[in-house]
Design an enzyme around this catalytic site. Structure first.
Site, PDB file in Angstrom:
ATOM      1  N   ARG A   1     -23.068  28.862  -5.577  1.00 19.90           N
ATOM      2  CA  ARG A   1     -24.049  27.760  -5.532  1.00 19.90           C
ATOM      3  C   ARG A   1     -25.349  28.183  -4.846  1.00 19.90           C
ATOM      4  O   ARG A   1     -25.930  27.422  -4.058  1.00 19.90           O
ATOM      5  CB  ARG A   1     -23.466  26.528  -4.821  1.00 19.90           C
ATOM      6  CG  ARG A   1     -22.191  26.006  -5.408  1.00 19.90           C
ATOM      7  CD  ARG A   1     -22.334  25.484  -6.825  1.00 19.90           C
ATOM      8  NE  ARG A   1     -21.043  25.080  -7.329  1.00 19.90           N
ATOM      9  CZ  ARG A   1     -20.236  25.893  -8.023  1.00 19.90           C
ATOM     10  NH1 ARG A   1     -20.610  27.122  -8.340  1.00 19.90           N
ATOM     11  NH2 ARG A   1     -19.062  25.461  -8.433  1.00 19.90           N
TER      12      ARG A   1
ATOM     13  N   SER B   1     -20.304  17.093  -5.971  1.00 19.17           N
ATOM     14  CA  SER B   1     -19.704  17.609  -4.733  1.00 19.17           C
ATOM     15  C   SER B   1     -20.747  17.595  -3.624  1.00 19.17           C
ATOM     16  O   SER B   1     -21.841  18.121  -3.792  1.00 19.17           O
ATOM     17  CB  SER B   1     -19.210  19.043  -4.926  1.00 19.17           C
ATOM     18  OG  SER B   1     -18.198  19.069  -5.889  1.00 19.17           O
TER      19      SER B   1
ATOM     20  N   GLU C   1     -23.722  20.944  -0.248  1.00 13.17           N
ATOM     21  CA  GLU C   1     -24.111  21.514  -1.544  1.00 13.17           C
ATOM     22  C   GLU C   1     -25.332  20.756  -2.068  1.00 13.17           C
ATOM     23  O   GLU C   1     -26.180  21.315  -2.741  1.00 13.17           O
ATOM     24  CB  GLU C   1     -22.942  21.404  -2.536  1.00 13.17           C
ATOM     25  CG  GLU C   1     -23.245  22.036  -3.878  1.00 13.17           C
ATOM     26  CD  GLU C   1     -22.015  22.160  -4.776  1.00 13.17           C
ATOM     27  OE1 GLU C   1     -20.902  22.394  -4.270  1.00 13.17           O
ATOM     28  OE2 GLU C   1     -22.189  22.020  -5.994  1.00 13.17           O
TER      29      GLU C   1
HETATM   30  C1  FAD Z   1     -20.471  13.720 -11.279  1.00 12.55           C
HETATM   31  C2  FAD Z   1     -21.051  15.059 -10.949  1.00 12.55           C
HETATM   32  C3  FAD Z   1     -20.285  16.202 -11.118  1.00 12.55           C
HETATM   33  C4  FAD Z   1     -20.812  17.466 -10.797  1.00 12.55           C
HETATM   34  N1  FAD Z   1     -20.030  18.571 -10.989  1.00 12.55           N
HETATM   35  C5  FAD Z   1     -20.526  19.788 -10.693  1.00 12.55           C
HETATM   36  C6  FAD Z   1     -19.724  20.964 -10.901  1.00 12.55           C
HETATM   37  O1  FAD Z   1     -18.595  20.918 -11.370  1.00 12.55           O
HETATM   38  N2  FAD Z   1     -20.277  22.168 -10.581  1.00 12.55           N
HETATM   39  C7  FAD Z   1     -21.553  22.284 -10.078  1.00 12.55           C
HETATM   40  O2  FAD Z   1     -21.994  23.411  -9.830  1.00 12.55           O
HETATM   41  N3  FAD Z   1     -22.322  21.191  -9.865  1.00 12.55           N
HETATM   42  C8  FAD Z   1     -21.843  19.957 -10.166  1.00 12.55           C
HETATM   43  N4  FAD Z   1     -22.620  18.845  -9.974  1.00 12.55           N
HETATM   44  C9  FAD Z   1     -23.962  18.998  -9.364  1.00 12.55           C
HETATM   45  C10 FAD Z   1     -25.107  19.145 -10.400  1.00 12.55           C
HETATM   46  O3  FAD Z   1     -24.804  18.521 -11.602  1.00 12.55           O
HETATM   47  C11 FAD Z   1     -25.387  20.603 -10.690  1.00 12.55           C
HETATM   48  O4  FAD Z   1     -25.645  21.304  -9.505  1.00 12.55           O
HETATM   49  C12 FAD Z   1     -26.565  20.785 -11.662  1.00 12.55           C
HETATM   50  O5  FAD Z   1     -26.679  22.160 -11.965  1.00 12.55           O
HETATM   51  C13 FAD Z   1     -27.886  20.254 -11.159  1.00 12.55           C
HETATM   52  O6  FAD Z   1     -28.817  20.322 -12.238  1.00 12.55           O
HETATM   53  P1  FAD Z   1     -30.114  19.392 -12.285  1.00 12.55           P
HETATM   54  O7  FAD Z   1     -30.825  19.729 -13.552  1.00 12.55           O
HETATM   55  O8  FAD Z   1     -29.711  17.965 -12.065  1.00 12.55           O
HETATM   56  O9  FAD Z   1     -30.919  19.967 -11.053  1.00 12.55           O
HETATM   57  P2  FAD Z   1     -31.555  19.162  -9.828  1.00 12.55           P
HETATM   58  O10 FAD Z   1     -30.441  18.517  -9.057  1.00 12.55           O
HETATM   59  O11 FAD Z   1     -32.683  18.338 -10.316  1.00 12.55           O
HETATM   60  O12 FAD Z   1     -32.145  20.378  -8.996  1.00 12.55           O
HETATM   61  C14 FAD Z   1     -31.282  21.230  -8.280  1.00 12.55           C
HETATM   62  C15 FAD Z   1     -32.111  22.398  -7.728  1.00 12.55           C
HETATM   63  O13 FAD Z   1     -32.527  23.212  -8.813  1.00 12.55           O
HETATM   64  C16 FAD Z   1     -33.944  23.296  -8.835  1.00 12.55           C
HETATM   65  N5  FAD Z   1     -34.342  23.288 -10.247  1.00 12.55           N
HETATM   66  C17 FAD Z   1     -34.051  22.347 -11.182  1.00 12.55           C
HETATM   67  N6  FAD Z   1     -34.564  22.703 -12.374  1.00 12.55           N
HETATM   68  C18 FAD Z   1     -35.198  23.893 -12.183  1.00 12.55           C
HETATM   69  C19 FAD Z   1     -35.933  24.781 -13.024  1.00 12.55           C
HETATM   70  N7  FAD Z   1     -36.135  24.542 -14.327  1.00 12.55           N
HETATM   71  N8  FAD Z   1     -36.454  25.916 -12.468  1.00 12.55           N
HETATM   72  C20 FAD Z   1     -36.279  26.198 -11.154  1.00 12.55           C
HETATM   73  N9  FAD Z   1     -35.591  25.408 -10.304  1.00 12.55           N
HETATM   74  C21 FAD Z   1     -35.056  24.267 -10.817  1.00 12.55           C
HETATM   75  C22 FAD Z   1     -34.454  22.073  -8.067  1.00 12.55           C
HETATM   76  O14 FAD Z   1     -35.733  22.296  -7.506  1.00 12.55           O
HETATM   77  C23 FAD Z   1     -33.385  21.960  -7.000  1.00 12.55           C
HETATM   78  O15 FAD Z   1     -33.617  22.887  -5.958  1.00 12.55           O
HETATM   79  C24 FAD Z   1     -22.130  17.580 -10.297  1.00 12.55           C
HETATM   80  C25 FAD Z   1     -22.914  16.417 -10.147  1.00 12.55           C
HETATM   81  C26 FAD Z   1     -22.392  15.178 -10.472  1.00 12.55           C
HETATM   82  C27 FAD Z   1     -23.253  13.964 -10.301  1.00 12.55           C
END
Ligand code: FAD
Length: 217
Positions: A73, A129, A199
């Protein structure tokens, strides 16, 4: 920006193997790269060949996977260490290394992953998480063993289903969620001597919420 889960399912439909693990994981491709998101024993870095980013200077550059310095992560795109983090660097595309497989079998696997999530993760609104798993154990297990399943501040509750999720049971504020986080960290630190690292990322000014969380302790 494409949603990770949709791309993963599309890969299965096309018979591209090795990305089924991402079906059902919320968020975008860019977010998954930045977080090195993962599930079912796989993480994004396992599939990345190259990543193309636009930097603060507006220039587009393509790097190989090692450039991300990915671990659990973590990548340099979202490192909490200001000396390491690259501010204003945006992922615009990524090339994935995938094998070939049978589309029907891959889609069946994708459905299994989606069903697993429905069975093991809460349905109520949440941020996924909350804590990273400490080496050799699971954050959810530590919180559950501390007897905190169901612990609640305002509308924020440690999920009775999975203790590493904080769910909104109605009207939860960010301050409520923070108070639950700090309480869980305190109880696990005191009982087990383990520091739970979040996380989720905190964005903006949390000064008042931190004060409220301390008062709630
Ligand atoms: C119900 C649920 C279940 C989940 N299960 C998991 C799981 O099994 N495994 C897991 O790893 N995570 C899980 N997550 C967490 C989350 O979905 C992931 O971490 C996901 O990758 C976040 O993506 P996002 O596009 O929403 O990024 P955001 O939450 O919007 O951003 C996360 C980070 O990435 C950066 N970022 C976003 N887009 C870009 C880009 N294009 N370029 C550079 N930086 C960027 C942001 O600045 C920030 O620092 C879960 C979340 C929920 C709500």
């Amino acid at each position: 920006q494409r949603m990770l889960s949709n791309v993963a399912r599309w890969c299965c439909e096309q018979g591209w193997a090795g990305f089924d693990w991402a079906v059902g994981l919320p968020g975008t491709i860019g977010g998954a790269v930045a977080n090195n998101a993962g599930a079912h024993g796989w993480e994004m870095i396992d599939n990345i060949e190259t990543v193309t980013v636009v930097g603060p200077d507006g220039a587009e550059r393509t790097h190989d996977r090692d450039w991300l310095q990915a671990r659990y992560r973590h990548t340099i795109l979202r490192s909490p260490d200001p000396a390491e983090r690259l501010p204003g660097t945006i992922v615009v595309s990524v090339s994935l290394r995938l094998g070939r497989g049978d589309a029907a079998a891959l889609l069946a696997l994708a459905d299994e992953h989606a069903d697993w999530r429905k069975e093991h993760q809460p349905r109520k609104p949440c941020a996924g998480s909350i804590f990273k798993n400490p080496p050799g154990t699971w954050a959810g297990l530590l919180i559950e063993e501390a007897g905190l399943k169901g612990f609640r501040v305002g509308g924020a509750q440690i999920s009775p289903q999975h203790a590493n999720f904080i769910v909104n049971v109605g009207g939860a504020t960010a301050a409520d969620v923070l108070a639950v986080i700090r309480h869980a960290q305190g109880v696990v630190r005191e009982g087990r001597g383990i520091e739970l690292e979040t996380e989720v990322e905190f964005v903006g000014d949390w000064t008042n919420a931190e004060r409220g969380a301390r008062n709630a302790e």
